[in-house]
Design a protein around this motif. Sequence first.
Motif, short mmCIF file in Angstrom:
data_model
loop_
_atom_site.label_atom_id
_atom_site.label_comp_id
_atom_site.label_asym_id
_atom_site.label_seq_id
_atom_site.Cartn_x
_atom_site.Cartn_y
_atom_site.Cartn_z
N ILE A 94 -26.11 25.02 6.81
CA ILE A 94 -25.94 23.95 7.79
C ILE A 94 -25.27 22.77 7.09
O ILE A 94 -25.53 22.51 5.92
CB ILE A 94 -27.30 23.52 8.36
N CYS A 95 -24.41 22.08 7.81
CA CYS A 95 -23.71 20.96 7.18
C CYS A 95 -23.44 19.86 8.20
O CYS A 95 -23.21 20.13 9.38
CB CYS A 95 -22.39 21.44 6.57
N SER A 96 -23.46 18.64 7.72
CA SER A 96 -23.09 17.47 8.53
C SER A 96 -21.67 17.06 8.18
O SER A 96 -21.40 16.67 7.03
CB SER A 96 -24.03 16.29 8.24
N PRO A 97 -20.74 17.14 9.13
CA PRO A 97 -19.39 16.63 8.88
C PRO A 97 -19.32 15.16 9.26
O PRO A 97 -20.04 14.70 10.16
CB PRO A 97 -18.55 17.48 9.84
N PHE A 98 -18.49 14.42 8.58
CA PHE A 98 -18.33 13.00 8.90
C PHE A 98 -16.89 12.68 9.27
O PHE A 98 -16.48 11.51 9.28
CB PHE A 98 -18.81 12.15 7.73
N SER A 99 -16.13 13.71 9.59
CA SER A 99 -14.75 13.55 10.04
C SER A 99 -14.33 14.83 10.74
O SER A 99 -14.91 15.90 10.51
CB SER A 99 -13.82 13.26 8.86
N ASN A 100 -13.30 14.72 11.57
CA ASN A 100 -12.76 15.92 12.22
C ASN A 100 -12.17 16.87 11.18
O ASN A 100 -12.24 18.10 11.33
CB ASN A 100 -11.68 15.53 13.23
N LEU A 101 -11.61 16.30 10.12
CA LEU A 101 -11.06 17.13 9.05
C LEU A 101 -12.16 17.97 8.41
O LEU A 101 -11.95 19.15 8.08
CB LEU A 101 -10.38 16.24 8.00
N ALA A 102 -13.33 17.39 8.26
CA ALA A 102 -14.46 18.13 7.69
C ALA A 102 -14.85 19.30 8.60
O ALA A 102 -15.24 20.37 8.12
CB ALA A 102 -15.65 17.20 7.49
N VAL A 103 -14.75 19.10 9.92
CA VAL A 103 -15.05 20.19 10.85
C VAL A 103 -14.08 21.35 10.64
O VAL A 103 -14.48 22.52 10.61
CB VAL A 103 -15.01 19.70 12.31
N ASP A 104 -12.81 21.04 10.47
CA ASP A 104 -11.82 22.09 10.20
C ASP A 104 -12.19 22.87 8.94
O ASP A 104 -12.13 24.11 8.92
CB ASP A 104 -10.42 21.47 10.03
N CYS A 105 -12.59 22.16 7.92
CA CYS A 105 -12.97 22.81 6.67
C CYS A 105 -14.21 23.69 6.86
O CYS A 105 -14.26 24.82 6.37
CB CYS A 105 -13.24 21.77 5.58
N LEU A 106 -15.18 23.16 7.58
CA LEU A 106 -16.42 23.91 7.77
C LEU A 106 -16.20 25.15 8.64
O LEU A 106 -16.91 26.15 8.48
CB LEU A 106 -17.49 23.00 8.39
N GLU A 107 -15.24 25.11 9.52
CA GLU A 107 -14.92 26.31 10.29
C GLU A 107 -14.32 27.37 9.37
O GLU A 107 -14.61 28.56 9.52
CB GLU A 107 -13.96 25.96 11.43
#
Length: 335
Positions: A94-107
Amino acid sequence: MNQKPYLIAEIAQAHEGSLGILHSYIDAVAKTGVQAIKFQMHIAEAESSIHEPFRVKFSKEDATRYDYWKRMEFTLEQWKGIKQHCDEVGLDFICSPFSNLAVDCLEDVGVHTYKIGSGEVNNFLLLEKITQTGKPIIISSGMSSFAELDKTVAFLKSKKAHFSILQCTTAYPTKPEQYGLNVISELKARYDVSIGFSDHSAKIATGIAAVALGAEILEFHVVFDRSMFGPDAIASLTLDETKQLVESVSEIHLAQNNPINKNSNDNFTELKSIFEKSLAINKNLPQGHVLTFADLESKKPKGYGISAADFEKVIGRQLNTNKSQWDFLNEADLA
């Protein structure tokens, strides 16, 4: 509550930017019995600016908070290795992203569930990005009023997102008067979704209480030692405390799923025969004596004399035989 509470051990920045320490945490957390481990993905350039008031020197190692976030970063390949390690030891990543870019990375990494930190609950840009992934979402309500949460919940429901909400108080460590345990039931009644508790108290008892009050998810920070450097260390549980919490929560869950029927005490028939008492005489008394309260004692076991519960029925009645001290008193002894 048929399913066990879902326990999430949060590492956050406890790894201090060290990939080796982070992997050590994964191995250690896997031995505690929790189901999930949580990280935060900070990409300094994407989430922060020079105007951030938090950008102050706060450690001997980092000139600014921005430098600290930079030090907390890992490459995409390193994150993939982290996710793989979690898979290997059976922990949900599980991870908390703090930017849309982080969401891309987590995907790319393959995150199991997205956690929304208290400061991002009203960030609908980020929420829109996350809802597009179709992944489950857990929201911390720490900084949000019900009015603000209403808007976020309406937004997520409009996107048909699968989400849950955690009662959370943004204070490190949280004091007992700040726990807000009452909010657990209020969130359940208001939103009709899975509700949990995000804990920063550094105490085992808080999580136990939250689960006993209906929390289905329990999130808490973990650290090897609370004296370590880091913004969350003082508000974290140690690994040994985490094991104790897991065991306690399991016992609470077992209790919740085995309600006791207080209309029936059939299971205690044998014990009642041992521990309940019969009436007895506390002194030598002659035939014809009129019994008073002061003449009576109760002695184990039950069934050898009139029940101690019925003592009032014998007061004022005469003995039809001599009785010795500590003799049981039966109906046949009374006129």
